[in-house]
Design an enzyme around this catalytic site. Structure first.
Site, PDB file in Angstrom:
ATOM      1  N   CYS A  62       0.136   0.693   7.984  1.00  0.00           N
ATOM      2  CA  CYS A  62      -0.327   1.191   6.683  1.00  0.00           C
ATOM      3  C   CYS A  62      -1.608   2.003   6.812  1.00  0.00           C
ATOM      4  CB  CYS A  62      -0.550   0.016   5.726  1.00  0.00           C
ATOM      5  SG  CYS A  62       0.968  -0.827   5.231  1.00  0.00           S
TER       6      CYS A  62
ATOM      7  N   GLU B  72       0.823  -1.208   0.000  1.00  0.00           N
ATOM      8  CA  GLU B  72       0.000   0.000   0.000  1.00  0.00           C
ATOM      9  C   GLU B  72       0.860   1.263   0.000  1.00  0.00           C
ATOM     10  OE1 GLU B  72      -2.093  -3.038   2.758  1.00  0.00           O
ATOM     11  OE2 GLU B  72      -0.062  -2.514   2.107  1.00  0.00           O
TER      12      GLU B  72
ATOM     13  N   CYS C 185      -2.367  -3.333   7.474  1.00  0.00           N
ATOM     14  CA  CYS C 185      -1.947  -3.514   8.859  1.00  0.00           C
ATOM     15  C   CYS C 185      -2.187  -2.233   9.658  1.00  0.00           C
ATOM     16  CB  CYS C 185      -0.479  -3.920   8.925  1.00  0.00           C
ATOM     17  SG  CYS C 185       0.674  -2.643   8.360  1.00  0.00           S
TER      18      CYS C 185
ATOM     19  N   ARG D 192      10.563 -23.900  -6.420  1.00  0.00           N
ATOM     20  CA  ARG D 192      11.537 -23.705  -5.362  1.00  0.00           C
ATOM     21  C   ARG D 192      11.762 -22.222  -5.077  1.00  0.00           C
ATOM     22  NH1 ARG D 192      16.537 -27.840  -6.797  1.00  0.00           N
ATOM     23  NH2 ARG D 192      15.519 -29.796  -6.184  1.00  0.00           N
TER      24      ARG D 192
ATOM     25  N   LEU E  45       8.214 -38.370   2.399  1.00  0.00           N
ATOM     26  CA  LEU E  45       6.892 -37.936   1.954  1.00  0.00           C
ATOM     27  C   LEU E  45       5.797 -38.723   2.673  1.00  0.00           C
ATOM     28  CD1 LEU E  45       7.515 -37.458  -1.868  1.00  0.00           C
ATOM     29  CD2 LEU E  45       6.645 -35.723  -0.310  1.00  0.00           C
TER      30      LEU E  45
ATOM     31  N   ALA F  89       7.963 -36.370  -8.788  1.00  0.00           N
ATOM     32  CA  ALA F  89       7.856 -36.702 -10.198  1.00  0.00           C
ATOM     33  C   ALA F  89       7.846 -38.219 -10.320  1.00  0.00           C
ATOM     34  CB  ALA F  89       9.022 -36.112 -10.989  1.00  0.00           C
TER      35      ALA F  89
ATOM     36  N   SER G  72       5.949 -40.027   5.607  1.00  0.00           N
ATOM     37  CA  SER G  72       5.887 -39.568   6.997  1.00  0.00           C
ATOM     38  C   SER G  72       5.084 -38.278   7.117  1.00  0.00           C
ATOM     39  CB  SER G  72       7.307 -39.361   7.538  1.00  0.00           C
ATOM     40  OG  SER G  72       8.026 -40.579   7.560  1.00  0.00           O
TER      41      SER G  72
ATOM     42  N   GLY H  93      12.746 -38.366   0.034  1.00  0.00           N
ATOM     43  CA  GLY H  93      12.195 -39.439  -0.790  1.00  0.00           C
ATOM     44  C   GLY H  93      10.903 -40.011  -0.272  1.00  0.00           C
TER      45      GLY H  93
ATOM     46  N   TRP I 248      16.505 -38.936 -16.230  1.00  0.00           N
ATOM     47  CA  TRP I 248      15.409 -38.124 -15.684  1.00  0.00           C
ATOM     48  C   TRP I 248      14.100 -38.763 -16.094  1.00  0.00           C
ATOM     49  CZ3 TRP I 248      16.799 -34.628 -12.255  1.00  0.00           C
ATOM     50  CH2 TRP I 248      18.070 -34.058 -12.329  1.00  0.00           C
TER      51      TRP I 248
END
Length: 360
Positions: free
Chosen positions: A81, A49, A72, A181, A297, A151, A299, A293, A167
């Protein structure tokens, strides 16, 4: 509606750089023209803002403000703000979402309304929440927003039985994953992934160059098995090594190489993930991508900590009864107990398919 859509676009640009503040976009409109706009900058710098007001200058007086989050009304690293909105002479404010922060949570709107400013709650709250989902999750639950990313092949494998995984998906899918990421506060993997793949876990541009902003890299390493020559320890940025039982000599060696070691309780080689999430929240993390791995995942799913799934599926068949799938752990005993996605979306990327969705 068009002005709020523009504010949402600006908010998207702030994802990843504003943390631990929420990514907010703001647009000032006068006589049908945009006279100022902006998004939240890194902590300690201006909020959306204020950037819009500064850009508008004298045209802010009598204008309409469109913001993706309630302004805020408290002092943090910057002044409230709401005070500057009132002083600028803005006549009306359109808000997409009420700030869940207990320090705000309607108080900002009340302050503006009491100053004679007209308030409108717009109908794009869901879009705004999805942009600032990490912030909303922390404010509502005290835990970071967790995205499970993986993947796999068409038959649900993340590698061959020999461990070869490079890959499975296309270069286009991998580029998309790298961009994800860049918007996260941290990336987490287990020590098994490090030992098998020796990843960098960095955010790079299309040419393979390191981007300026890097997410924190987190490795769950209960027994201190991280090799001292791992690529993780040869990249700029902070690696956070989480361990439950490591020798002091190994801790010192990791620290000298620029890593940080924190201790989280656990048993049988597994970290207490709930305790870990609390520690990350205390350190200001809003969002976390878990990249594997299979055991890690699984867990996270078993602990009920996954909020969103991003899965890349490649049209290849790997086969093999010993080839691992993306999500291990205990899993669901019955189909009725399976982890179901809502608001799912399917996108074609090259020859692959990206499926995203939210856990209930």
């Amino acid at each position: 509606m068009v002005y709020m859509q523009r504010a949402l676009e600006l908010a998207q640009e702030a994802v990843g750089i504003s943390s631990p503040n929420p990514p907010v976009g703001a647009v000032l409109v006068k006589d049908g023209h945009i006279v100022g706009e902006g998004h939240t900058l890194p902590p300690g710098q201006a909020h959306a803002e204020i950037i819009a007001i500064t850009q508008a200058g004298r045209f802010a007086n009598g204008s309409s403000l469109y913001t993706t989050l309630e302004p805020c009304c408290h002092f943090g690293k910057t002044p409230p703000c709401t005070r500057q909105i009132i002083e600028a002479g803005i006549k009306e404010v359109h808000v997409a979402f009420i700030d869940p922060n207990p320090l705000v949570n309607g108080k900002g709107i009340d302050e503006l309304r009491n100053a004679g400013i007209s308030i409108h709650i717009d109908e794009l709250g869901r879009e705004a929440v999805e942009i600032m989902e990490g912030y909303v999750k922390v404010m509502s639950s005290g835990k970071p927003f967790v995205t499970a990313k993986f993947a796999m092949s068409l038959d649900g494998k993340i590698s061959t039985s020999s461990g070869d995984s490079k890959w499975i998906t296309s270069a286009e899918s991998r580029a998309t994953a790298r961009r994800l990421r860049g918007k996260a506060d941290a990336i987490l993997v287990g020590i098994g992934t490090v030992l098998q793949d020796d990843p960098h876990l960095t955010f790079r541009d299309a040419d393979g160059n390191l981007c300026e902003r890097q997410p924190v890299r987190i490795v769950l390493d209960s027994y201190g098995r991280l090799p001292l020559d791992a690529k993780l320890l040869k990249e700029p940025g902070l690696s956070l090594i989480v361990a439950t039982d490591v020798e002091e000599q190994k801790v010192n060696a990791l620290t000298q190489l620029g890593a940080e070691v924190i201790f989280v309780s656990g048993q049988n080689g597994s970290i207490d993930l709930t305790e870990l999430m609390e520690l990350l929240t205390q350190r200001g993390f809003l969002s976390l991508i878990v990249e594997g791995g299979s055991h890690i995942l699984g867990s996270f799913f078993d602990a009920g900590l996954v909020d969103k799934v991003v899965g890349f599926v490649s049209p290849v068949i790997l086969g093999g009864t010993k080839s691992p799938s993306p999500v291990g752990g205990n899993g669901a005993a019955k189909i009725a107990d399976s982890f179901k996605l809502e608001r799912s979306n399917i996108t074609t990327i090259g020859n692959d398919v990206m499926i995203t969705g939210y856990l209930r």
